[in-house]
Design a protein around this motif. Structure first.
Motif, mmCIF file in Angstrom:
data_model
loop_
_atom_site.group_PDB
_atom_site.id
_atom_site.type_symbol
_atom_site.label_atom_id
_atom_site.label_comp_id
_atom_site.label_asym_id
_atom_site.label_seq_id
_atom_site.Cartn_x
_atom_site.Cartn_y
_atom_site.Cartn_z
ATOM 1 N N ASN A 146 -15.077 58.918 13.724
ATOM 2 C CA ASN A 146 -15.498 57.679 14.387
ATOM 3 C C ASN A 146 -16.802 57.236 13.753
ATOM 4 O O ASN A 146 -17.885 57.640 14.178
ATOM 5 N N GLU B 20 -17.524 48.976 13.034
ATOM 6 C CA GLU B 20 -17.215 50.111 13.890
ATOM 7 C C GLU B 20 -15.817 50.669 13.634
ATOM 8 O O GLU B 20 -14.973 50.026 13.013
ATOM 9 N N ASN B 21 -15.608 51.874 14.155
ATOM 10 C CA ASN B 21 -14.298 52.535 14.103
ATOM 11 C C ASN B 21 -13.745 52.637 12.681
ATOM 12 O O ASN B 21 -12.573 52.347 12.427
#
Length: 558
Positions: A344, A381-382
Motif C-alpha cells: 500500500n 495513492e494505492n
C-alpha cells in the motif's frame, strides 16, 4: 644518434599519455554508490538486505556490485529496467565499533539505487534512496530517532580520518569505551570500512567530519516489542546539499513531526502553516528544533541552509523517517521506484505545475493547493509495488520545481519512506561561508544573550521567545580592576592565532588523495619525467663520452 633519441623519447611519452588519458576517462565515467546495512534485528532470525537498481537513462547502463570480499554480480540494464540484488544477514553491521561490511556499486551511467532491510519474523522494514559518491562530502550532522539512535559511516577511500563529535542525551559505548555528551570519537577508515555507533537515546546534532568523502547513514536500531517494533534509516546528505526552502506534507491519514537542523550559527527559520507564520532561531551549528505539524502542510524558509527530516506515523502503521529534499528544479522527467515489499504505497509530490504520470492508468487521488503556499501537493495513492513511475510536467514545460517522497506499508503495517529525488545543486558562496564558519575548528563562539534576543524580536512578531538564560546563576558586584582583569583573560582565551588553525596548517602540506585516478596521474608524471631525463641522456651519450675523453686528454697533456 640525436634523431634516434628524440624518436624514442616522443614514442614513450605518447604511449604513457595515452594510457593516462584512458585511465582517467574510464574512472571519470564510473558512477559509484557505497552502501551499508544498519542492524535490524534482536535475535538470530533471518534479515534480508535488498538493493534495487533503476536505470533512468535512455541508454543501456552496465556495472558491478561488490561487497567487502568479492564481486557479487554484474548487471546490464535497459532504460527504465530494474535489477534486484538480495543479501543475507552477513552484510548487516552489528555492534558499536569498526568492521568491514560496505557494499560498492559501480556503473558506466547514472543509476537510482534503493536499499531496504526487512526482518521477516519480526515484521520490520527500513529503507533509503542512495546518494552517489560524486555528490557526497565530508561534513555531516546526524538525525536519528529519539530512542536507540545509531550512526553508520562507510569508508569510500583508504586512509580516511573520521572525527565524530557526540551530541546525545545518553552515554555512548564504542569499542567497549564509554563516551559522554561532547566527547569525540576518532577512527581511520579504508574502503568498505563500516564504523557504527550505538546510543540508547537520541544522537541528533552529532557532527561528523572526515578527511575524505564518506557515506553516512542514521536512524535507530530495531526498537519496541512485538508487534510494535520499528526501525528507521536514511542516508544523510552532506552540508553542501542542504537548502533554504522546503514544503512538508504528510501522506494521507498520517501525522508527522519535523526535526530542523542548522548548518550555520544564528539561523532564523520561518514556518508557515494554515497561512500563519512563526519563526525561531537555531543558535549554533548543528542545533535542532522539533516541530509537531500533525497533518498540516507547511512552508519552511531559512536565512541559512537547513536540513528537514520528517518522522511519519499513524495509529496502525509503525514509524518511518525521510530526509526532505529542498525544492529543486527538475528537467525533463522525474523517475522513482516503489519497492516490491510494499502493498500500500503513496507518492507525495510538491510541485509548481500540474503533473502527468506514467503508467498512464495512474491518476492523482488527491490534490491540494493551499493559497498561502504557491505550490500544489499531489497524493498518488494505492500504488502497486515493484513498479517504476515517471512524472513529468503537465503544462508542457521542460522543467518544473519539485520535491517529495515515497511512503508505503507492508501487509503487517510496517512502513518505510524515502525521498523522491536527491538535491544535487550547491552554491559556491554558501560553500565559502561554510568554510569560514568552520575554520575555528573545535572552538565555539558564544553569542551574547541580548544579541540573540534582538535578532529574534526583529525577525517576526510571531517569533518564539528565546529560552531564559541561566536561572541558577548567582550575582555579585565586581570592582573595575576585577572587570579589567576578567576582560583581559577572556580576550586572551577567545583570541585564535590564525597560524595555529588546522586550516592554515593544511596550506603548508598537500592533502593525501587515495583515488585511483590521482595515483595513476602521479605515477604517470614520475615515469614521464624520468623517461624524459633518460631519453635526453641517451640522445647525448655520444657527446658526453666525447667530452669526457677530451677532458681526459687535456689533463694528460698537462
Amino acid at each position: 644518434m640525436f634523431s634516434l633519441g628524440r624518436l624514442s623519447f616522443m614514442t614513450v611519452v605518447s604511449i604513457w599519455i595515452a594510457i593516462a588519458v584512458k585511465g582517467i576517462v574510464a574512472e571519470s565515467l564510473l558512477e559509484v554508490h557505497m552502501l551499508g546495512c544498519i542492524k535490524n534485528r534482536k535475535s538470530n532470525n533471518a534479515v534480508t538486505f535488498e538493493v534495487t537498481l533503476l536505470n533512468p537513462n535512455d541508454t543501456i547502463v552496465t556495472g558491478n556490485i561488490i561487497n567487502y570480499t568479492n564481486l557479487v554480480s554484474t548487471f546490464t540494464l535497459n532504460s527504465k529496467e530494474i535489477f534486484i540484488q538480495r543479501f543475507d544477514a552477513a552484510v548487516e553491521v552489528i555492534g558499536s565499533g569498526l568492521s568491514r561490511k560496505g557494499i560498492k556499486i559501480t556503473s558506466d551511467g547514472e543509476l537510482l539505487v534503493y536499499a531496504s532491510s526487512s526482518h521477516i519474523s519480526q515484521h520490520d522494514l527500513g529503507g533509503y534512496l542512495s546518494l552517489p559518491v560524486r555528490v557526497q562530502g565530508n561534513i555531516y550532522y546526524v538525525v536519528t530517532g529519539k530512542d536507540n539512535g545509531v550512526i553508520l559511516i562507510v569508508g569510500v577511500w583508504s586512509n580516511t580520518t573520521v572525527e565524530v563529535s557526540l551530541l546525545t542525551n545518553y552515554n555512548v559505548t564504542y569499542n567497549d569505551t564509554v563516551y559522554v555528551n561532547g566527547s569525540i570519537i576518532m577512527e581511520t577508515l579504508d574502503e568498505y570500512s563500516t564504523m557504527q555507533i550505538y546510543s540508547t537515546g537520541d544522537l541528533t546534532g552529532t557532527r561528523i567530519n572526515s578527511s575524505q568523502t564518506v557515506s553516512v547513514f542514521s536512524g535507530n536500531r530495531l526498537s519496541g516489542t512485538y508487534p510494535n517494533m520499528y526501525h528507521v534509516v536514511e542516508q544523510l546528505p552532506p552540508l553542501h546539499l542542504w537548502g533554504k526552502t522546503y514544503v512538508t506534507a504528510p501522506p494521507r491519514n498520517f501525522t508527522y513531526h519535523c526535526k530542523v537542523t542548522s548548518s550555520l550559527p544564528l539561523t532564523i527559520v520561518t514556518y508557515t502553516c494554515k497561512g500563519e507564520a512563526r519563526a525561531f532561531a537555531l543558535a549554533e551549528t548543528g542545533s535542532f528544533e522539533t516541530l509537531n505539524f500533525e497533518q498540516e502542510i507547511c512552508l519552511l524558509t531559512s536565512t541559512e541552509p537547513i536540513l528537514v527530516t520528517m518522522m511519519i506515523n499513524n495509529d496502525t502503521a509503525l514509524g518511518s523517517m525521510t530526509i526532505m529534499s529542498p525544492l529543486d528544479d527538475v528537467t525533463g522527467s522525474l523517475m522513482t521506484y516503489v519497492s516490491r515489499l510494499l502493498t500500500n504505497a503513496e507518492i507525495v509530490i510538491i510541485s509548481n505545475t500540474s503533473l502527468k504520470m506514467e503508467p498512464a492508468s495512474i491518476s492523482p487521488k488527491f490534490i491540494e493547493c493551499p493559497s498561502f503556499l504557491g505550490y500544489c501537493i499531489t497524493h498518488l495513492e494505492n500504488l502497486t509495488g515493484n513498479t517504476v513511475y515517471t512524472i513529468t510536467s503537465g503544462s508542457g514545460n521542460d522543467s518544473f520545481i519539485a520535491s517529495g517522497f515515497v511512503h508505503g506499508q507492508t501487509a503487517t503495517d510496517d512502513s518505510t519512506a524515502y525521498p523522491l529525488l536527491y538535491h544535487t545543486s550547491a552554491s559556491s558562496a554558501y560553500n565559502g561561508q561554510m568554510e569560514k564558519a568552520l575554520s575555528l575548528d573545535n572552538k565555539t563562539t558564544t553569542l551574547a544573550p541580548e544579541f540573540y534576543q534582538d535578532v529574534i524580536s526583529n525577525t517576526d512578531q510571531n517569533l518564539q521567545k528565546a529560552p531564559e538564560q541561566c536561572k541558577c546563576c548567582s550575582f555579585k558586584n565586581y570592582s573595575m580592576e576585577e572587570i579589567a582583569n576578567y576582560t583581559k583573560s577572556l580576550k586572551k582565551e577567545l583570541t585564535v592565532n590564525p597560524n595555529t588553525t588546522s586550516k592554515y596548517l593544511r596550506t603548508l602540506s598537500s592533502a593525501e588523495d587515495q583515488r585511483i585516478s590521482s595515483k595513476f596521474i602521479g605515477y604517470t608524471a614520475a615515469i614521464v619525467l624520468g623517461t624524459l631525463g633518460a631519453c635526453l641522456l641517451i640522445a647525448d651519450i655520444g657527446n658526453i663520452l666525447q667530452m669526457f675523453r677530451f677532458i681526459g686528454r687535456a689533463f694528460s697533456n698537462e
